[in-house]
Design a protein around this motif. Structure first.
Motif, PDB file in Angstrom:
ATOM      1  N   ALA A  54      31.071  45.172  44.209  1.00 22.99           N
ATOM      2  CA  ALA A  54      31.105  46.134  45.315  1.00 22.99           C
ATOM      3  C   ALA A  54      29.816  46.068  46.144  1.00 22.99           C
ATOM      4  O   ALA A  54      29.859  46.145  47.377  1.00 22.99           O
ATOM      5  CB  ALA A  54      31.327  47.547  44.778  1.00 22.99           C
ATOM      6  N   ALA A  55      28.690  45.894  45.469  1.00 22.95           N
ATOM      7  CA  ALA A  55      27.404  45.803  46.174  1.00 22.95           C
ATOM      8  C   ALA A  55      27.368  44.582  47.094  1.00 22.95           C
ATOM      9  O   ALA A  55      26.675  44.591  48.112  1.00 22.95           O
ATOM     10  CB  ALA A  55      26.256  45.747  45.175  1.00 22.95           C
ATOM     11  N   ALA A  56      28.137  43.548  46.743  1.00 22.71           N
ATOM     12  CA  ALA A  56      28.207  42.337  47.572  1.00 22.71           C
ATOM     13  C   ALA A  56      29.354  42.408  48.578  1.00 22.71           C
ATOM     14  O   ALA A  56      29.599  41.447  49.312  1.00 22.71           O
ATOM     15  CB  ALA A  56      28.380  41.105  46.678  1.00 22.71           C
ATOM     16  N   GLY A  57      30.063  43.529  48.609  1.00 21.14           N
ATOM     17  CA  GLY A  57      31.176  43.677  49.540  1.00 21.14           C
ATOM     18  C   GLY A  57      32.444  42.976  49.099  1.00 21.14           C
ATOM     19  O   GLY A  57      33.291  42.640  49.924  1.00 21.14           O
ATOM     20  N   VAL A  58      32.603  42.760  47.791  1.00 21.31           N
ATOM     21  CA  VAL A  58      33.760  42.051  47.249  1.00 21.31           C
ATOM     22  C   VAL A  58      34.653  43.025  46.499  1.00 21.31           C
ATOM     23  O   VAL A  58      34.180  43.817  45.689  1.00 21.31           O
ATOM     24  CB  VAL A  58      33.297  40.914  46.297  1.00 21.31           C
ATOM     25  N   LYS A  59      35.956  42.938  46.775  1.00 21.37           N
ATOM     26  CA  LYS A  59      36.920  43.770  46.063  1.00 21.37           C
ATOM     27  C   LYS A  59      37.064  43.263  44.639  1.00 21.37           C
ATOM     28  O   LYS A  59      37.139  42.060  44.406  1.00 21.37           O
ATOM     29  CB  LYS A  59      38.292  43.739  46.744  1.00 21.37           C
ATOM     30  N   ALA A  60      37.105  44.214  43.700  1.00 19.14           N
ATOM     31  CA  ALA A  60      37.261  43.827  42.300  1.00 19.14           C
ATOM     32  C   ALA A  60      38.020  44.910  41.555  1.00 19.14           C
ATOM     33  O   ALA A  60      37.904  46.093  41.857  1.00 19.14           O
ATOM     34  CB  ALA A  60      35.900  43.611  41.651  1.00 19.14           C
ATOM     35  N   GLU A  61      38.813  44.456  40.594  1.00 16.89           N
ATOM     36  CA  GLU A  61      39.494  45.365  39.677  1.00 16.89           C
ATOM     37  C   GLU A  61      39.150  44.904  38.272  1.00 16.89           C
ATOM     38  O   GLU A  61      38.721  43.766  38.078  1.00 16.89           O
ATOM     39  CB  GLU A  61      40.996  45.360  39.922  1.00 16.89           C
ATOM     40  N   ALA A  62      39.315  45.795  37.304  1.00 21.29           N
ATOM     41  CA  ALA A  62      38.889  45.494  35.946  1.00 21.29           C
ATOM     42  C   ALA A  62      40.022  45.698  34.951  1.00 21.29           C
ATOM     43  O   ALA A  62      40.808  46.634  35.086  1.00 21.29           O
ATOM     44  CB  ALA A  62      37.702  46.375  35.573  1.00 21.29           C
ATOM     45  N   VAL A  63      40.077  44.807  33.955  1.00 24.42           N
ATOM     46  CA  VAL A  63      41.079  44.889  32.902  1.00 24.42           C
ATOM     47  C   VAL A  63      40.381  44.716  31.557  1.00 24.42           C
ATOM     48  O   VAL A  63      39.671  43.728  31.344  1.00 24.42           O
ATOM     49  CB  VAL A  63      42.168  43.804  33.063  1.00 24.42           C
ATOM     50  N   LEU A  64      40.596  45.676  30.661  1.00 26.22           N
ATOM     51  CA  LEU A  64      40.125  45.585  29.284  1.00 26.22           C
ATOM     52  C   LEU A  64      41.335  45.225  28.431  1.00 26.22           C
ATOM     53  O   LEU A  64      42.320  45.958  28.391  1.00 26.22           O
ATOM     54  CB  LEU A  64      39.524  46.909  28.828  1.00 26.22           C
ATOM     55  N   HIS A  65      41.248  44.078  27.767  1.00 22.57           N
ATOM     56  CA  HIS A  65      42.383  43.567  26.985  1.00 22.57           C
ATOM     57  C   HIS A  65      42.043  43.599  25.502  1.00 22.57           C
ATOM     58  O   HIS A  65      40.984  43.116  25.102  1.00 22.57           O
ATOM     59  CB  HIS A  65      42.694  42.133  27.419  1.00 22.57           C
ATOM     60  N   GLU A  66      42.930  44.162  24.696  1.00 27.62           N
ATOM     61  CA  GLU A  66      42.776  44.128  23.246  1.00 27.62           C
ATOM     62  C   GLU A  66      43.820  43.184  22.700  1.00 27.62           C
ATOM     63  O   GLU A  66      45.008  43.363  22.954  1.00 27.62           O
ATOM     64  CB  GLU A  66      42.963  45.516  22.648  1.00 27.62           C
TER      65      GLU A  66
END
Length: 166
Positions: free
Chosen positions: A80-92
Motif C-alpha cells: 500500500a505504501a508503494a501504491g500497489v493493491k494487495a490482498e492477503a491469504v492465510l492458508h493452513e
C-alpha cells in the motif's frame, strides 16, 4: 496492459521472502498489477511451533495464526505504501507441501506470475534442507520469478592482471 496483472507472493517472514515481496511490488507498480500475499501454515510450521512452544501453556496454533496474520498485514502495508493493491491469504494445510499449496492458490486465484525469494543453496545444503523455491518451480504451471537472497559476489581480479578485452 502487462501480462503480469495478478502476482502471487508466498511469504514466510524471512529476509529472502522480503526480497521477493520487494521485487513483486516493483513489478506490480510498473505494470499496475495486484498482489496476492500468501502465507502457509504447513506440517513444518506445526512441527517448529510444537518444538518452540513445548512446555509452555497456551494455544500455539493461535499464536501461529496471529504471527501469519501479522506477516501478511505488514506485507500488505508495504504494498500500500508503494501504491500497489494487495490482498492477503492465510492458508493452513496439514499434510500438504508448500509447493502444492502455492500451485493450488495460483490456479484458483488465478495468478499470472509467482514471485518468491530463495536462499540459493546448492549441493548438500539444498539436499539436507530441501528447497521450497525449487519445489514451487517444478510444480508451477505459470511463470515463477525466483529472487536470490543476495547478489552473488563479483569475481575479484588477480593483483597485477590485466582486464579481459571485450
Amino acid at each position: 496492459m502487462s501480462i503480469y496483472q495478478r502476482i502471487l507472493v508466498p511469504i514466510d517472514g524471512s529476509e529472502t521472502a522480503r526480497r521477493g515481496l520487494d521485487e513483486a511490488i516493483r513489478i506490480a507498480r510498473v505494470d499496475g498489477g495486484t498482489l496476492r500475499l500468501f502465507h502457509v501454515i504447513d506440517d513444518l510450521s506445526f512441527a517448529l511451533a510444537m518444538d518452540a512452544y513445548a512446555g509452555q501453556p497456551g494455544d500455539w496454533l493461535s499464536s501461529m495464526r496471529e504471527g501469519g496474520a501479522r506477516l501478511l498485514n505488514d506485507a500488505k502495508s508495504s504494498a500500500a505504501a508503494a501504491g500497489v493493491k494487495a490482498e492477503a491469504v492465510l492458508h493452513e494445510g496439514v499434510n500438504a507441501r508448500l509447493a502444492d499449496a502455492v500451485a493450488a492458490e495460483a490456479a484458483s486465484w488465478p495468478a499470472d506470475l509467482v514471485v518468491l525469494g530463495t536462499h540459493g543453496r546448492r549441493g548438500v545444503g539444498r539436499l539436507l534442507l530441501g528447497s521450497g523455491a525449487e519445489s514451487v518451480l517444478r510444480s508451477a504451471s505459470i511463470p515463477v520469478l525466483v529472487v536470490r537472497s543476495q547478489a552473488p559476489a563479483a569475481p575479484q581480479e588477480k593483483q597485477g592482471s590485466k582486464p579481459l578485452a571485450a
